[in-house]
Design an enzyme around this catalytic site. Sequence first.
Site, PDB file in Angstrom:
ATOM      1  N   THR A   1      22.999  35.043  31.666  1.00  0.00           N
ATOM      2  CA  THR A   1      23.859  34.494  32.717  1.00  0.00           C
ATOM      3  C   THR A   1      23.274  34.838  34.083  1.00  0.00           C
ATOM      4  O   THR A   1      23.060  36.010  34.393  1.00  0.00           O
ATOM      5  CB  THR A   1      25.273  35.083  32.599  1.00  0.00           C
ATOM      6  OG1 THR A   1      25.749  34.838  31.273  1.00  0.00           O
ATOM      7  CG2 THR A   1      26.225  34.446  33.601  1.00  0.00           C
TER       8      THR A   1
ATOM      9  N   LYS B   1      28.829  27.973  33.492  1.00  0.00           N
ATOM     10  CA  LYS B   1      29.073  29.270  32.840  1.00  0.00           C
ATOM     11  C   LYS B   1      29.839  30.196  33.767  1.00  0.00           C
ATOM     12  O   LYS B   1      30.832  30.820  33.392  1.00  0.00           O
ATOM     13  CB  LYS B   1      27.738  29.885  32.436  1.00  0.00           C
ATOM     14  CG  LYS B   1      27.772  31.363  32.068  1.00  0.00           C
ATOM     15  CD  LYS B   1      28.643  31.647  30.866  1.00  0.00           C
ATOM     16  CE  LYS B   1      28.928  33.126  30.781  1.00  0.00           C
ATOM     17  NZ  LYS B   1      28.546  33.715  29.520  1.00  0.00           N
TER      18      LYS B   1
ATOM     19  N   ARG C   1      38.514  32.898  34.662  1.00  0.00           N
ATOM     20  CA  ARG C   1      39.235  33.946  33.909  1.00  0.00           C
ATOM     21  C   ARG C   1      39.464  35.161  34.800  1.00  0.00           C
ATOM     22  O   ARG C   1      40.574  35.688  34.893  1.00  0.00           O
ATOM     23  CB  ARG C   1      38.403  34.322  32.687  1.00  0.00           C
ATOM     24  CG  ARG C   1      39.093  35.214  31.687  1.00  0.00           C
ATOM     25  CD  ARG C   1      38.298  35.184  30.375  1.00  0.00           C
ATOM     26  NE  ARG C   1      38.767  36.092  29.372  1.00  0.00           N
ATOM     27  CZ  ARG C   1      39.850  35.879  28.607  1.00  0.00           C
ATOM     28  NH1 ARG C   1      40.596  34.818  28.809  1.00  0.00           N
ATOM     29  NH2 ARG C   1      40.193  36.751  27.675  1.00  0.00           N
TER      30      ARG C   1
ATOM     31  N   CYS D   1      30.329  41.240  31.505  1.00  0.00           N
ATOM     32  CA  CYS D   1      30.373  39.862  32.009  1.00  0.00           C
ATOM     33  C   CYS D   1      31.251  39.731  33.259  1.00  0.00           C
ATOM     34  O   CYS D   1      30.751  39.624  34.367  1.00  0.00           O
ATOM     35  CB  CYS D   1      30.865  38.928  30.919  1.00  0.00           C
ATOM     36  SG  CYS D   1      30.096  39.238  29.325  1.00  0.00           S
TER      37      CYS D   1
ATOM     38  N   LYS E   1      37.547  46.089  25.627  1.00  0.00           N
ATOM     39  CA  LYS E   1      38.511  45.115  25.094  1.00  0.00           C
ATOM     40  C   LYS E   1      38.724  45.403  23.624  1.00  0.00           C
ATOM     41  O   LYS E   1      37.960  46.171  23.035  1.00  0.00           O
ATOM     42  CB  LYS E   1      38.057  43.693  25.352  1.00  0.00           C
ATOM     43  CG  LYS E   1      36.911  43.195  24.557  1.00  0.00           C
ATOM     44  CD  LYS E   1      36.729  41.714  24.793  1.00  0.00           C
ATOM     45  CE  LYS E   1      35.708  41.140  23.875  1.00  0.00           C
ATOM     46  NZ  LYS E   1      35.515  39.703  24.051  1.00  0.00           N
TER      47      LYS E   1
HETATM   48  N1  SAJ Z   1      41.449  41.018  30.322  1.00  0.00           N
HETATM   49  C1  SAJ Z   1      42.658  41.245  31.029  1.00  0.00           C
HETATM   50  N2  SAJ Z   1      43.642  40.294  30.976  1.00  0.00           N
HETATM   51  C2  SAJ Z   1      43.485  39.131  30.261  1.00  0.00           C
HETATM   52  C3  SAJ Z   1      42.239  38.913  29.554  1.00  0.00           C
HETATM   53  C4  SAJ Z   1      41.244  39.884  29.595  1.00  0.00           C
HETATM   54  O1  SAJ Z   1      42.832  42.261  31.697  1.00  0.00           O
HETATM   55  O2  SAJ Z   1      44.424  38.324  30.236  1.00  0.00           O
HETATM   56  C5  SAJ Z   1      40.381  42.035  30.392  1.00  0.00           C
HETATM   57  C6  SAJ Z   1      39.898  42.505  29.014  1.00  0.00           C
HETATM   58  O3  SAJ Z   1      40.708  43.555  28.539  1.00  0.00           O
HETATM   59  C7  SAJ Z   1      38.477  42.977  29.322  1.00  0.00           C
HETATM   60  C8  SAJ Z   1      38.021  41.996  30.388  1.00  0.00           C
HETATM   61  O4  SAJ Z   1      39.226  41.409  30.935  1.00  0.00           O
HETATM   62  O5  SAJ Z   1      38.483  44.285  29.855  1.00  0.00           O
HETATM   63  C9  SAJ Z   1      37.123  40.893  29.854  1.00  0.00           C
HETATM   64  O6  SAJ Z   1      37.719  40.387  28.722  1.00  0.00           O
HETATM   65  P1  SAJ Z   1      37.226  38.996  28.052  1.00  0.00           P
HETATM   66  O7  SAJ Z   1      38.162  38.651  26.981  1.00  0.00           O
HETATM   67  O8  SAJ Z   1      36.971  38.000  29.093  1.00  0.00           O
HETATM   68  O9  SAJ Z   1      35.896  39.415  27.347  1.00  0.00           O
HETATM   69  P2  SAJ Z   1      34.324  39.362  27.601  1.00  0.00           P
HETATM   70  O10 SAJ Z   1      34.010  39.791  28.965  1.00  0.00           O
HETATM   71  O11 SAJ Z   1      33.779  40.128  26.460  1.00  0.00           O
HETATM   72  O12 SAJ Z   1      33.931  37.838  27.368  1.00  0.00           O
HETATM   73  C10 SAJ Z   1      33.902  36.902  28.407  1.00  0.00           C
HETATM   74  C11 SAJ Z   1      34.349  35.588  27.779  1.00  0.00           C
HETATM   75  N3  SAJ Z   1      34.527  34.598  28.810  1.00  0.00           N
HETATM   76  C12 SAJ Z   1      35.585  33.765  28.759  1.00  0.00           C
HETATM   77  O13 SAJ Z   1      36.400  33.816  27.877  1.00  0.00           O
HETATM   78  C13 SAJ Z   1      35.661  32.742  29.861  1.00  0.00           C
HETATM   79  C14 SAJ Z   1      33.286  35.137  26.774  1.00  0.00           C
HETATM   80  O14 SAJ Z   1      33.613  33.884  26.275  1.00  0.00           O
HETATM   81  C15 SAJ Z   1      31.912  35.072  27.483  1.00  0.00           C
HETATM   82  O15 SAJ Z   1      30.902  34.627  26.640  1.00  0.00           O
HETATM   83  C16 SAJ Z   1      31.601  36.459  27.964  1.00  0.00           C
HETATM   84  O16 SAJ Z   1      32.567  36.823  28.930  1.00  0.00           O
HETATM   85  C17 SAJ Z   1      30.202  36.435  28.575  1.00  0.00           C
HETATM   86  O17 SAJ Z   1      29.276  36.856  27.863  1.00  0.00           O
HETATM   87  O18 SAJ Z   1      30.039  35.965  29.680  1.00  0.00           O
END
Ligand code: SAJ
Length: 454
Positions: free
Chosen positions: A140, A227, A234, A281, A345
């Site tokens: 990315t 991306k 999010r 990410c 997570k």
């Molecule tokens: N989180 C919250 N509240 C929410 C959702 C998540 O506080 O409602 C927190 C999680 O606990 C975590 C962080 O955000 O600490 C990131 O969580 P995540 O579910 O986004 O997980 P990542 O970072 O492992 O994955 C993200 C994903 N992106 C999206 O869903 C848009 C994944 O699909 C990507 O491939 C990844 O980033 C990446 O590699 O970029």
Amino acid sequence: MPSHLAAKAIPSLLRHGKIRIAVIGLGRIGLPTAAVFARAGGMVTGVDVKKDVVDDTNAGRCRLSDEPGLADLVREGARTRNLVATMDAPQALSKANFAIICVPTPVYETKTPDYSAVQKASHTLGKSLGRGSVVIVESTVGPGVVEGMVGPILEGESGMKVGRDFGLVACPERSDPGNIMQNMKSLPRIIGGVGSSWTDVTVALYEAALGVKAIRVSDPKTANAAKLTENLFRDVNIALANEFALLFEELGVDTVEVIGACSSKYNFLAHYPGIGVGGPCLPANSYYLISEGIKAGNIPYLIRMAREINDRMPDHTVELIEEALNEAGKTVGGSKIAILGVAYKPNIKDVQLTPVERVIGKLKEMGARVEFYDPMFKGEELFGLKGKSTLEAAAKEADCLVIGTAHDEFKHLDIEELSRLVRMRAALVDGRNLVSPAEVRKVGFAFRGVGRRP
Ligand code: SAJ
């Protein structure tokens, strides 16, 4: 020397083991990518700087135990020799039809993008690049970095021209850590190259190997913008949920109840407040766009503000811990505080940029005796602490329990049993909206939760 393959020939060439693919970086994205292409018939050589990763892969071993389905595929790839790994990059790259860059892109302390691994991979690749081969960037990066940084490095090292002598394409990884194999089978890939014929062969390769229709976009910077857009969408929505949480705590409104009610509307996409946003990410990706924006004279305020709000949540959680302990007639200093979950997570073995680390650091500074239990890190050393091997051992005689990660094991906590283990009166602070405030209070805990009614 690889030659420029025709897109329509790709599926059968792949099936018959006629396509050589090099994957640079065998981490959480690179290893599944290599294994999936090997299963599809690709002659895959994985390149990594870590000897243990190379040895493991060649022995069919996989350390990413939290990626269901991956270990079998790595074992199969090693058994068939469709997947081999090496530290000898030139040997792997010189013969490759496709070279896929899957190296990490963290940020520096200064919150600027660290593309050093991508630059290093591009220099190495450029020295061995064959005419007619295709370079694919899955890492990315900011929009324009593939065209503006990777391309010139490859041209400089190879003496060849992007788009004329070799292909340069962006196909950013979209896989959700913990569900990567499932995502690879179901999520369309977004592919944009310099020149349509190179995009064609790359689309043909991913569609043939993954069995999912790809989405073509105009160029690499559009693919990278897409991306980042999905990840920042999010991050900003999580920041909004966290802002509501900080506000509703003051107004005596339960944010989880509000989000539950709003979810009844078709165009409301629920995001949840919490102890913070971690992982390799979301906490990093914003800065790729912010740095490109600043270069272009446009500062993305909302994206930056969202980062500030999300980065504030660990400190806010410490304030809630202090409040709850005070309600229980105790102080942070001298209290035993047990952290339940340190992973960034649920259900993955990863603490990269986990918000829990900052909470632990602050509590220690305030004189607390901090313990942690995480089912993914039983008995392991992290943040200067040795993880407990059971939840009970961590909760025993604790003055405060803090929920840091929503692992499945914590989904049905026996609150009554916990109330017998801790040193009453004790506090329970929920950083992941897992428990029912009423149930926790009923057994005598002083309760606080991010965005919950105090
Ligand atoms: N989180 C919250 N509240 C929410 C959702 C998540 O506080 O409602 C927190 C999680 O606990 C975590 C962080 O955000 O600490 C990131 O969580 P995540 O579910 O986004 O997980 P990542 O970072 O492992 O994955 C993200 C994903 N992106 C999206 O869903 C848009 C994944 O699909 C990507 O491939 C990844 O980033 C990446 O590699 O970029």
